[in-house]
Design a protein around this motif. Structure first.
Motif, PDB file in Angstrom:
ATOM      1  N   ILE A   1       9.032  20.821 -51.163  1.00 20.73           N
ATOM      2  CA  ILE A   1      10.498  20.724 -51.276  1.00 20.73           C
ATOM      3  C   ILE A   1      10.984  19.412 -50.678  1.00 20.73           C
ATOM      4  CG2 ILE A   1      12.697  21.769 -50.614  1.00 20.73           C
ATOM      5  CD1 ILE A   1      11.137  24.475 -50.499  1.00 20.73           C
ATOM      6  N   ASP A   2      10.438  19.024 -49.528  1.00 23.09           N
ATOM      7  CA  ASP A   2      10.802  17.751 -48.907  1.00 23.09           C
ATOM      8  C   ASP A   2      10.536  16.589 -49.861  1.00 23.09           C
ATOM      9  OD1 ASP A   2      11.629  18.820 -46.479  1.00 23.09           O
ATOM     10  OD2 ASP A   2       9.665  18.599 -45.545  1.00 23.09           O
ATOM     11  N   ARG A   3       9.348  16.597 -50.464  1.00 17.99           N
ATOM     12  CA  ARG A   3       8.983  15.502 -51.360  1.00 17.99           C
ATOM     13  C   ARG A   3       9.855  15.506 -52.612  1.00 17.99           C
ATOM     14  NH1 ARG A   3       8.123  10.555 -51.595  1.00 17.99           N
ATOM     15  NH2 ARG A   3       6.586   9.818 -53.110  1.00 17.99           N
ATOM     16  N   ALA A   4      10.153  16.685 -53.101  1.00 17.82           N
ATOM     17  CA  ALA A   4      11.017  16.787 -54.280  1.00 17.82           C
ATOM     18  C   ALA A   4      12.399  16.228 -53.980  1.00 17.82           C
ATOM     19  CB  ALA A   4      11.120  18.241 -54.726  1.00 17.82           C
ATOM     20  N   ALA A   5      12.946  16.540 -52.810  1.00 17.27           N
ATOM     21  CA  ALA A   5      14.263  16.025 -52.436  1.00 17.27           C
ATOM     22  C   ALA A   5      14.258  14.500 -52.409  1.00 17.27           C
ATOM     23  CB  ALA A   5      14.687  16.579 -51.082  1.00 17.27           C
ATOM     24  N   SER A   6      13.177  13.913 -51.887  1.00 14.58           N
ATOM     25  CA  SER A   6      13.067  12.460 -51.832  1.00 14.58           C
ATOM     26  C   SER A   6      13.013  11.847 -53.229  1.00 14.58           C
ATOM     27  CB  SER A   6      11.821  12.069 -51.035  1.00 14.58           C
ATOM     28  OG  SER A   6      11.656  10.668 -51.003  1.00 14.58           O
ATOM     29  N   LEU A   7      12.215  12.451 -54.104  1.00 11.79           N
ATOM     30  CA  LEU A   7      12.095  11.941 -55.471  1.00 11.79           C
ATOM     31  C   LEU A   7      13.394  12.107 -56.254  1.00 11.79           C
ATOM     32  CD1 LEU A   7       8.510  13.140 -56.479  1.00 11.79           C
ATOM     33  CD2 LEU A   7       9.275  10.777 -56.203  1.00 11.79           C
ATOM     34  N   PHE A   8      14.003  13.278 -56.141  1.00 10.11           N
ATOM     35  CA  PHE A   8      15.250  13.524 -56.865  1.00 10.11           C
ATOM     36  C   PHE A   8      16.339  12.563 -56.400  1.00 10.11           C
ATOM     37  CE2 PHE A   8      14.159  18.336 -57.430  1.00 10.11           C
ATOM     38  CZ  PHE A   8      13.176  17.989 -58.340  1.00 10.11           C
ATOM     39  N   ALA A   9      16.375  12.274 -55.095  1.00  9.10           N
ATOM     40  CA  ALA A   9      17.389  11.366 -54.566  1.00  9.10           C
ATOM     41  C   ALA A   9      17.202   9.952 -55.103  1.00  9.10           C
ATOM     42  CB  ALA A   9      17.356  11.360 -53.039  1.00  9.10           C
ATOM     43  N   LYS A  10      15.954   9.549 -55.303  1.00 10.37           N
ATOM     44  CA  LYS A  10      15.679   8.197 -55.787  1.00 10.37           C
ATOM     45  C   LYS A  10      15.860   8.068 -57.291  1.00 10.37           C
ATOM     46  CE  LYS A  10      12.383   7.069 -52.112  1.00 10.37           C
ATOM     47  NZ  LYS A  10      10.947   6.878 -51.773  1.00 10.37           N
ATOM     48  N   LYS A  11      15.414   9.086 -58.043  1.00  9.63           N
ATOM     49  CA  LYS A  11      15.379   8.956 -59.502  1.00  9.63           C
ATOM     50  C   LYS A  11      16.347   9.878 -60.229  1.00  9.63           C
ATOM     51  CE  LYS A  11      11.743   8.240 -61.729  1.00  9.63           C
ATOM     52  NZ  LYS A  11      10.449   8.361 -62.457  1.00  9.63           N
ATOM     53  N   GLY A  12      16.805  10.913 -59.537  1.00  8.13           N
ATOM     54  CA  GLY A  12      17.609  11.928 -60.188  1.00  8.13           C
ATOM     55  C   GLY A  12      16.747  13.110 -60.599  1.00  8.13           C
ATOM     56  N   TYR A  13      17.339  14.271 -60.570  1.00  8.80           N
ATOM     57  CA  TYR A  13      16.606  15.499 -60.921  1.00  8.80           C
ATOM     58  C   TYR A  13      16.103  15.449 -62.355  1.00  8.80           C
ATOM     59  CZ  TYR A  13      16.003  20.473 -62.077  1.00  8.80           C
ATOM     60  OH  TYR A  13      15.525  21.686 -62.510  1.00  8.80           O
ATOM     61  N   ALA A  14      16.964  15.085 -63.285  1.00  6.16           N
ATOM     62  CA  ALA A  14      16.589  15.109 -64.702  1.00  6.16           C
ATOM     63  C   ALA A  14      15.480  14.118 -65.015  1.00  6.16           C
ATOM     64  CB  ALA A  14      17.821  14.840 -65.563  1.00  6.16           C
ATOM     65  N   ALA A  15      15.453  12.992 -64.322  1.00  3.12           N
ATOM     66  CA  ALA A  15      14.485  11.934 -64.614  1.00  3.12           C
ATOM     67  C   ALA A  15      13.151  12.124 -63.900  1.00  3.12           C
ATOM     68  CB  ALA A  15      15.074  10.578 -64.245  1.00  3.12           C
ATOM     69  N   THR A  16      13.046  13.118 -63.047  1.00  2.00           N
ATOM     70  CA  THR A  16      11.807  13.378 -62.310  1.00  2.00           C
ATOM     71  C   THR A  16      11.056  14.518 -62.971  1.00  2.00           C
ATOM     72  OG1 THR A  16      12.875  12.699 -60.244  1.00  2.00           O
ATOM     73  CG2 THR A  16      10.799  13.905 -60.067  1.00  2.00           C
ATOM     74  N   GLY A  17       9.872  14.238 -63.478  1.00  2.00           N
ATOM     75  CA  GLY A  17       9.090  15.258 -64.161  1.00  2.00           C
ATOM     76  C   GLY A  17       8.179  16.022 -63.225  1.00  2.00           C
ATOM     77  N   ILE A  18       7.740  17.175 -63.687  1.00  2.00           N
ATOM     78  CA  ILE A  18       6.817  17.993 -62.908  1.00  2.00           C
ATOM     79  C   ILE A  18       5.501  17.252 -62.660  1.00  2.00           C
ATOM     80  CG2 ILE A  18       5.294  20.014 -63.103  1.00  2.00           C
ATOM     81  CD1 ILE A  18       7.942  20.746 -61.986  1.00  2.00           C
ATOM     82  N   ALA A  19       5.025  16.526 -63.660  1.00  2.00           N
ATOM     83  CA  ALA A  19       3.775  15.792 -63.502  1.00  2.00           C
ATOM     84  C   ALA A  19       3.891  14.749 -62.386  1.00  2.00           C
ATOM     85  CB  ALA A  19       3.395  15.121 -64.817  1.00  2.00           C
ATOM     86  N   GLU A  20       5.034  14.056 -62.350  1.00  2.00           N
ATOM     87  CA  GLU A  20       5.264  13.057 -61.301  1.00  2.00           C
ATOM     88  C   GLU A  20       5.318  13.710 -59.926  1.00  2.00           C
ATOM     89  OE1 GLU A  20       8.453   9.511 -60.163  1.00  2.00           O
ATOM     90  OE2 GLU A  20       8.850  10.889 -61.835  1.00  2.00           O
ATOM     91  N   LEU A  21       5.995  14.845 -59.838  1.00  2.00           N
ATOM     92  CA  LEU A  21       6.071  15.551 -58.569  1.00  2.00           C
ATOM     93  C   LEU A  21       4.697  16.042 -58.144  1.00  2.00           C
ATOM     94  CD1 LEU A  21       7.673  16.759 -56.246  1.00  2.00           C
ATOM     95  CD2 LEU A  21       8.182  18.735 -57.700  1.00  2.00           C
ATOM     96  N   GLY A  22       3.939  16.597 -59.094  1.00  2.00           N
ATOM     97  CA  GLY A  22       2.588  17.059 -58.778  1.00  2.00           C
ATOM     98  C   GLY A  22       1.712  15.939 -58.265  1.00  2.00           C
ATOM     99  N   GLN A  23       1.822  14.775 -58.878  1.00  2.00           N
ATOM    100  CA  GLN A  23       1.057  13.617 -58.431  1.00  2.00           C
ATOM    101  C   GLN A  23       1.452  13.221 -57.012  1.00  2.00           C
ATOM    102  OE1 GLN A  23       1.556  10.140 -60.884  1.00  2.00           O
ATOM    103  NE2 GLN A  23      -0.294   9.145 -60.096  1.00  2.00           N
ATOM    104  N   ALA A  24       2.748  13.290 -56.726  1.00  2.00           N
ATOM    105  CA  ALA A  24       3.240  12.888 -55.405  1.00  2.00           C
ATOM    106  C   ALA A  24       2.741  13.806 -54.297  1.00  2.00           C
ATOM    107  CB  ALA A  24       4.766  12.870 -55.409  1.00  2.00           C
ATOM    108  N   VAL A  25       2.515  15.072 -54.627  1.00  2.00           N
ATOM    109  CA  VAL A  25       2.071  16.034 -53.599  1.00  2.00           C
ATOM    110  C   VAL A  25       0.597  16.389 -53.746  1.00  2.00           C
ATOM    111  CG1 VAL A  25       4.375  16.998 -53.315  1.00  2.00           C
ATOM    112  CG2 VAL A  25       2.817  18.038 -54.975  1.00  2.00           C
ATOM    113  N   GLY A  26      -0.073  15.770 -54.704  1.00  2.00           N
ATOM    114  CA  GLY A  26      -1.507  15.987 -54.858  1.00  2.00           C
ATOM    115  C   GLY A  26      -1.880  17.332 -55.437  1.00  2.00           C
ATOM    116  N   LEU A  27      -1.080  17.835 -56.365  1.00  2.00           N
ATOM    117  CA  LEU A  27      -1.341  19.131 -56.984  1.00  2.00           C
ATOM    118  C   LEU A  27      -1.241  19.026 -58.495  1.00  2.00           C
ATOM    119  CD1 LEU A  27       0.780  21.517 -54.715  1.00  2.00           C
ATOM    120  CD2 LEU A  27      -1.715  21.312 -54.730  1.00  2.00           C
ATOM    121  N   GLY A  28      -2.083  19.782 -59.193  1.00  2.00           N
ATOM    122  CA  GLY A  28      -1.955  19.897 -60.629  1.00  2.00           C
ATOM    123  C   GLY A  28      -0.766  20.764 -60.988  1.00  2.00           C
TER     124      GLY A  28
END
Length: 221
Positions: free
Chosen positions: A19-46
């Motif tokens: 959740i912390d990492r998602a908040a950081s990504l969403f704040a930088k790129k926006g919720y709509a522009a942040t994909g699940i694959a990008e989030l998974g890569q950021a947290v090291g999960l498939g």
């Protein structure tokens, strides 16, 4: 989102990190522009493992919103019931609002910009809670009008002015100096806001000290 049955503290700790990492990504790129694959890569999960922790992308947005609004609402409700003049309670509400903003700048950015992506019951619940906070604020302003500490004006407009003064702090807060704490900013904001409405400007000189004493009651409650 409640923790699924059978998942212990390690699972919950990992979920909070996501959740912390998602908040950081969403704040930088926006919720709509942040994909699940990008989030998974950021947290090291498939993708599958990520969904195991979050359920859905929208659940992340719900969690981020709740991290901001749930504690703020609890404090606002408690402040509303304290035995003190409305003006002092408004000063304290200002302080806890700024504390919430400064504590989670990424979350506040998402809270302000991306809540419209919520759907169905999630969006209805958030809107209802936001309105409750606004009603609590407006109710305190109306009490201050009744007590005579503020000159009477449109309570809805006054509430919007109060919120506008506070809510945009997140846009520049990362550049603030160390002296600009929530307590300091609240004192400055309230002197500005109340100064235009106060029926006795000299009474504002004691407001910070009275709010400090009232804060002890809130923290002990």
């Amino acid at each position: 989102m409640a923790r699924p049955p059978g998942h212990g503290p390690a699972f919950e700790g990992r979920r909070q990190e996501i959740i912390d990492r998602a908040a950081s990504l969403f704040a930088k790129k926006g919720y709509a522009a942040t994909g699940i694959a990008e989030l998974g890569q950021a947290v090291g999960l498939g993708k599958g493992a990520l969904y195991h922790y979050i359920g859905s992308k929208e659940n992340l947005l719900v969690e981020i919103q709740d991290r901001v609004l749930q504690p703020l609402l609890r404090q606002a409700r408690a402040i509303d019931t304290l035995d003190a003049p409305a003006l002092v309670r408004l000063r304290l509400l200002s302080e806890v609002l700024l504390e919430a903003i400064l504590a989670r700048l990424d979350h506040i950015w998402v809270y302000e910009h991306d809540y419209r992506h919520l759907t169905g019951t999630n969006r209805k619940r958030l809107v209802r809670q936001r309105r409750e906070f606004e009603w609590l604020l407006q109710g305190l302003l109306e009490e201050a009008f009744e007590e005579g500490s503020l000159r009477r004006t449109d309570p809805r407009l006054a509430a919007l002015q109060f919120l506008n003064l506070h809510n945009h702090t997140y846009q520049w807060a990362s550049t603030r100096g160390p002296a600009w704490t929530a307590v300091h900013l609240s004192g400055e904001y309230c002197r500005t806001f109340f100064g235009g409405l106060a029926t006795d400007r000299e009474a504002l000189d004691e407001l910070d000290d009275r709010a400090r004493e009232l804060r002890k009651t809130l923290d002990e409650g």
